[in-house]
Design a protein around this motif. Structure first.
Motif, PDB file in Angstrom:
ATOM      1  N   ASN A 103      23.458 -25.678 -45.327  1.00 30.48           N
ATOM      2  CA  ASN A 103      23.446 -24.251 -45.003  1.00 30.48           C
ATOM      3  C   ASN A 103      22.007 -23.762 -45.084  1.00 30.48           C
ATOM      4  OD1 ASN A 103      23.343 -21.335 -46.243  1.00 30.48           O
ATOM      5  ND2 ASN A 103      25.232 -21.456 -45.070  1.00 30.48           N
ATOM      6  N   THR A 161      19.275 -10.954 -41.153  1.00 35.09           N
ATOM      7  CA  THR A 161      19.544 -12.219 -41.826  1.00 35.09           C
ATOM      8  C   THR A 161      20.240 -13.139 -40.830  1.00 35.09           C
ATOM      9  OG1 THR A 161      19.806 -11.141 -43.978  1.00 35.09           O
ATOM     10  CG2 THR A 161      20.723 -13.355 -43.754  1.00 35.09           C
ATOM     11  N   VAL A 162      19.723 -14.360 -40.711  1.00 31.72           N
ATOM     12  CA  VAL A 162      20.297 -15.371 -39.823  1.00 31.72           C
ATOM     13  C   VAL A 162      20.751 -16.532 -40.695  1.00 31.72           C
ATOM     14  CG1 VAL A 162      19.869 -16.932 -37.896  1.00 31.72           C
ATOM     15  CG2 VAL A 162      18.772 -14.693 -37.948  1.00 31.72           C
ATOM     16  N   THR A 163      21.976 -17.008 -40.454  1.00 29.24           N
ATOM     17  CA  THR A 163      22.533 -18.113 -41.240  1.00 29.24           C
ATOM     18  C   THR A 163      23.098 -19.176 -40.307  1.00 29.24           C
ATOM     19  OG1 THR A 163      23.162 -16.553 -42.973  1.00 29.24           O
ATOM     20  CG2 THR A 163      24.211 -18.698 -43.033  1.00 29.24           C
ATOM     21  N   TYR A 164      22.853 -20.447 -40.656  1.00 30.25           N
ATOM     22  CA  TYR A 164      23.399 -21.581 -39.905  1.00 30.25           C
ATOM     23  C   TYR A 164      24.036 -22.535 -40.907  1.00 30.25           C
ATOM     24  CZ  TYR A 164      23.692 -25.973 -37.392  1.00 30.25           C
ATOM     25  OH  TYR A 164      24.150 -27.137 -36.831  1.00 30.25           O
ATOM     26  N   SER A 165      25.228 -23.043 -40.592  1.00 24.53           N
ATOM     27  CA  SER A 165      25.917 -24.001 -41.457  1.00 24.53           C
ATOM     28  C   SER A 165      26.448 -25.165 -40.632  1.00 24.53           C
ATOM     29  CB  SER A 165      27.100 -23.345 -42.169  1.00 24.53           C
ATOM     30  OG  SER A 165      26.677 -22.355 -43.047  1.00 24.53           O
ATOM     31  N   THR A 220      27.418  -7.432 -38.184  1.00 23.27           N
ATOM     32  CA  THR A 220      27.339  -8.894 -38.265  1.00 23.27           C
ATOM     33  C   THR A 220      28.076  -9.495 -37.081  1.00 23.27           C
ATOM     34  OG1 THR A 220      27.277  -8.849 -40.682  1.00 23.27           O
ATOM     35  CG2 THR A 220      27.879 -10.934 -39.649  1.00 23.27           C
ATOM     36  N   TYR A 259      27.191 -20.076 -37.120  1.00 25.42           N
ATOM     37  CA  TYR A 259      26.008 -19.261 -37.345  1.00 25.42           C
ATOM     38  C   TYR A 259      26.435 -17.801 -37.394  1.00 25.42           C
ATOM     39  CZ  TYR A 259      26.079 -18.004 -32.395  1.00 25.42           C
ATOM     40  OH  TYR A 259      26.448 -17.516 -31.173  1.00 25.42           O
ATOM     41  N   SER A 298      23.135 -10.993 -39.068  1.00 21.82           N
ATOM     42  CA  SER A 298      23.462  -9.695 -39.667  1.00 21.82           C
ATOM     43  C   SER A 298      22.273  -8.768 -39.532  1.00 21.82           C
ATOM     44  CB  SER A 298      23.794  -9.851 -41.155  1.00 21.82           C
ATOM     45  OG  SER A 298      24.922 -10.658 -41.329  1.00 21.82           O
ATOM     46  N   SER A 348      19.674 -20.213 -44.464  1.00 18.23           N
ATOM     47  CA  SER A 348      19.655 -18.789 -44.147  1.00 18.23           C
ATOM     48  C   SER A 348      18.233 -18.262 -44.318  1.00 18.23           C
ATOM     49  CB  SER A 348      20.627 -17.998 -45.021  1.00 18.23           C
ATOM     50  OG  SER A 348      20.217 -18.007 -46.366  1.00 18.23           O
ATOM     51  N   TYR A 349      17.912 -17.297 -43.468  1.00 19.24           N
ATOM     52  CA  TYR A 349      16.592 -16.682 -43.524  1.00 19.24           C
ATOM     53  C   TYR A 349      16.759 -15.184 -43.336  1.00 19.24           C
ATOM     54  CZ  TYR A 349      11.708 -15.666 -42.751  1.00 19.24           C
ATOM     55  OH  TYR A 349      10.435 -15.155 -42.852  1.00 19.24           O
ATOM     56  N   ALA A 350      16.181 -14.435 -44.274  1.00 18.87           N
ATOM     57  CA  ALA A 350      16.231 -12.975 -44.212  1.00 18.87           C
ATOM     58  C   ALA A 350      14.823 -12.451 -44.002  1.00 18.87           C
ATOM     59  CB  ALA A 350      16.806 -12.408 -45.507  1.00 18.87           C
TER      60      ALA A 350
END
Length: 150
Positions: A41, A50-54, A87, A74, A77, A43-45
């Motif tokens: 996982n 905020t962008v998240t990839y899993s 989101t 992904y 937000s 994530s970058y804020a």
């Protein structure tokens, strides 16, 4: 009886960036029910975004790979203000058997908070949720919620 062992690690040494990794070995009652799962996982804020990839890879002991699952997702937000956030997220799941169709889920959430009140609205669209193409495997889900803190 099922048992297992796992290990995980997290890195957050760069401002706004978090990376998580985990691996678990699953011991089932038979070799076919045993396997392993790996998850990463990221994530970058940055400011209000905020962008998240899993990514998940689940492998079971069957030689056919029929129960193996690979899942990626992904989400993005955006915090519009202290009161309003949006989101959008998407997830794709692939099951190991030949002939299966990828299951796909997309959704949007809006949340508004004022004082002790939060109002949320969600719209989720799912396709091929049982890894086939029948019309009854597709769903649309709408939810409106309100919560109050006194």
């Amino acid at each position: 009886r099922v048992s297992g062992t796992g290990i995980g690690a997290q890195y957050s040494g760069i401002d706004g960036l978090t990376i998580k990794y985990a691996n678990a070995d699953i011991v089932g009652t038979t070799a076919a029910a045993s396997g392993d799962s790996t998850v990463i996982n990221v994530s970058y804020a940055y400011g209000p975004v905020t962008v998240t990839y899993s990514s998940l890879e689940h492998d079971e002991g069957l030689s056919t790979g029929a129960n193996d699952i690979d899942m990626t997702s992904y989400a993005i937000s955006y915090t519009v203000s202290d009161e309003l956030s949006l989101t959008y997220g998407s997830e794709t799941s692939e099951k190991g058997s030949t002939g299966n169709t990828d299951a796909e889920i997309d959704g949007i959430t809006v949340a508004y908070t004022a004082g002790g009140m939060t109002i949320t609205a969600k719209m989720i669209d799912g396709e091929n949720l049982a890894y086939g193409t029948s019309a009854n495997e597709d769903v649309e889900y709408w939810k409106l919620g309100a919560s109050f803190a006194f």
